[in-house]
Design an enzyme around this catalytic site. Structure first.
Site, mmCIF file in Angstrom:
data_model
loop_
_atom_site.group_PDB
_atom_site.id
_atom_site.type_symbol
_atom_site.label_atom_id
_atom_site.label_comp_id
_atom_site.label_asym_id
_atom_site.label_seq_id
_atom_site.Cartn_x
_atom_site.Cartn_y
_atom_site.Cartn_z
ATOM 1 N N LYS A 80 -14.416 0.824 15.295
ATOM 2 C CA LYS A 80 -14.534 0.331 13.919
ATOM 3 C C LYS A 80 -13.640 -0.880 13.676
ATOM 4 O O LYS A 80 -14.072 -1.873 13.075
ATOM 5 C CB LYS A 80 -14.186 1.457 12.934
ATOM 6 C CG LYS A 80 -14.312 1.041 11.474
ATOM 7 C CD LYS A 80 -13.896 2.170 10.551
ATOM 8 C CE LYS A 80 -13.865 1.699 9.107
ATOM 9 N NZ LYS A 80 -13.393 2.752 8.178
ATOM 10 N N THR A 122 0.835 -1.184 0.000
ATOM 11 C CA THR A 122 0.000 0.000 0.000
ATOM 12 C C THR A 122 0.877 1.244 0.000
ATOM 13 O O THR A 122 2.065 1.173 0.352
ATOM 14 C CB THR A 122 -0.933 0.028 1.234
ATOM 15 O OG1 THR A 122 -1.813 1.155 1.158
ATOM 16 C CG2 THR A 122 -0.126 0.132 2.514
ATOM 17 N N GLY A 159 -14.454 6.480 2.264
ATOM 18 C CA GLY A 159 -15.290 5.669 1.389
ATOM 19 C C GLY A 159 -16.770 5.797 1.714
ATOM 20 O O GLY A 159 -17.309 6.897 1.855
ATOM 21 N N TYR A 160 -17.402 4.653 1.877
ATOM 22 C CA TYR A 160 -18.845 4.613 2.119
ATOM 23 C C TYR A 160 -19.202 4.644 3.606
ATOM 24 O O TYR A 160 -20.366 4.475 3.966
ATOM 25 C CB TYR A 160 -19.442 3.350 1.475
ATOM 26 C CG TYR A 160 -19.272 3.301 -0.032
ATOM 27 C CD1 TYR A 160 -20.204 3.892 -0.880
ATOM 28 C CD2 TYR A 160 -18.169 2.666 -0.605
ATOM 29 C CE1 TYR A 160 -20.047 3.851 -2.255
ATOM 30 C CE2 TYR A 160 -17.998 2.631 -1.979
ATOM 31 C CZ TYR A 160 -18.941 3.223 -2.797
ATOM 32 O OH TYR A 160 -18.775 3.192 -4.168
ATOM 33 N N ASP A 181 -7.691 -6.307 -0.351
ATOM 34 C CA ASP A 181 -8.589 -5.653 -1.283
ATOM 35 C C ASP A 181 -9.988 -5.765 -0.707
ATOM 36 O O ASP A 181 -10.370 -6.823 -0.185
ATOM 37 C CB ASP A 181 -8.526 -6.295 -2.662
ATOM 38 C CG ASP A 181 -9.169 -5.413 -3.724
ATOM 39 O OD1 ASP A 181 -8.703 -4.283 -3.911
ATOM 40 O OD2 ASP A 181 -10.143 -5.852 -4.364
ATOM 41 N N SER A 182 -10.732 -4.692 -0.759
ATOM 42 C CA SER A 182 -12.039 -4.697 -0.119
ATOM 43 C C SER A 182 -13.014 -3.816 -0.867
ATOM 44 O O SER A 182 -12.632 -3.015 -1.729
ATOM 45 C CB SER A 182 -11.921 -4.236 1.341
ATOM 46 O OG SER A 182 -11.413 -2.908 1.404
ATOM 47 N N HIS A 188 -14.539 -5.375 8.432
ATOM 48 C CA HIS A 188 -14.155 -6.450 7.517
ATOM 49 C C HIS A 188 -12.643 -6.561 7.415
ATOM 50 O O HIS A 188 -12.091 -7.664 7.461
ATOM 51 C CB HIS A 188 -14.756 -6.188 6.141
ATOM 52 C CG HIS A 188 -14.487 -4.817 5.600
ATOM 53 N ND1 HIS A 188 -14.828 -3.662 6.274
ATOM 54 C CD2 HIS A 188 -13.877 -4.395 4.457
ATOM 55 C CE1 HIS A 188 -14.457 -2.609 5.579
ATOM 56 N NE2 HIS A 188 -13.870 -3.019 4.475
#
Length: 226
Positions: A202, A7, A171-172, A74-75, A207
Site C-alpha cells: 500500500k 498527529t 477508512g475507505y 490531510d487527505s 497517495h
C-alpha cells in the site's frame, strides 16, 4: 533535529519513519520524529476547505506552539460521480468523525445504481512542512514572515467496488481498488482493495506515501542539509 508530526496517530509516525528510512538511508538518523500527541498538543480545528489548507493549518499550529519544524498531512477520497465528494469531509461523511463502517455504507448506498465503469475515484493527500526559522527557503503562505512553508501532493487512482473486502487499512480502504496493483490477486482472483494489501504494498502506491516521498527531498535539503 526534531521534527514534529502533527498527529496523535502513532501509526502515521511509523509510516513516515519507514518512508524516510527508505528514501534517506542512514541520513534519516539525523532526524528525531515525535508526534504532536506525545507532546500533549491539542488537535486544531480544521477550518480549511481544501486538503492543502488543512495540512498547512495543522503544521503551522504545531510549529508555532513548539518553535520546531512541523509536518502534517490531510487527505480524503474523491468520487467522480459525486462531484469530488466526500473530499475534505471523508472522515465524517456519515456524521461522526472516523466512523469507517458508517462512512462506507453511506457512500455505497449513494452510488448503488452507478455502473461499475462510472465508479471511478481517487485518494488525494496534501503534505505540508513548516520551518519556523526557514527564512526565504520556502513559499510564504502564512502570517509569520520568518517561517518557510512547503506543500507536496500525492494521488492514488482507482474505483469503488460494491462490497467491502479485506481487513487491513482503515477508512475507505475496504471498498477502494487502486488502479496500481501488486503482482498478486486475492483468493478469488480479483484485484486487491487497499484493505487487502500489506503495508509495504500500500505505501508503495498510496497517495500519502507519494506525498511524503516528495517531501523527503525538502526535508533532506532544508532540515538535514544534504
Amino acid at each position: 533535529m526534531t521534527l514534529v508530526v502533527a498527529t496523535h496517530n502513532e501509526g502515521k509516525l511509523a509510516e513516515i519513519q519507514r518512508i524516510l528510512a527508505d528514501d534517506l538511508g542512514s541520513n534519516a538518523e539525523a532526524i528525531t520524529l515525535v508526534t504532536a500527541g506525545s507532546l500533549g498538543l491539542p488537535d486544531p480545528v480544521e477550518t480549511g476547505v481544501t486538503f492543502e489548507e488543512n495540512a498547512l493549518l495543522k503544521a503551522r499550529d504545531v510549529a508555532r506552539r513548539t518553535n520546531l519544524p512541523a509536518l502534517a498531512d490531510d487527505s480524503g477520497l474523491i468520487v467522480d460521480v459525486l462531484g469530488a465528494a466526500p473530499g475534505i469531509l471523508s472522515a465524517r461523511w456519515a456524521g461522526a468523525h472516523g466512523h469507517d463502517k458508517a462512512n462506507n455504507a453511506l457512500l455505497l448506498a449513494q452510488i448503488e445504481d452507478i455502473p461499475d465503469s462510472r465508479r471511478t475515484a481517487r485518494f488525494v493527500c496534501a503534505a505540508a512542512l513548516v520551518l519556523p526559522d526557514g527564512g526565504d527557503a520556502g513559499q510564504r503562505v502564512g502570517d509569520d514572515d520568518n517561517a518557510a512553508e512547503f506543500v507536496r501532493f500525492g494521488e492514488m487512482k482507482g474505483s469503488i467496488i460494491r462490497k467491502p473486502r479485506g481487513e487491513h487499512g482503515f477508512g475507505y480502504d475496504p471498498i477502494f481498488v487502486p488502479a496500481e496493483q501488486p503482482d498478486r490477486t486475492d483468493e478469488d482472483g480479483l484485484p486487491l482493495t487497499s484493505a487487502q494489501m500489506d503495508a509495504g504494498e500500500k505505501n508503495a502506491i498510496s497517495h500519502r506515501g507519494k506525498a511524503l516521498k516528495a517531501m523527503t527531498e525538502v526535508i533532506s535539503a532544508h532540515i538535514i542539509g544534504l
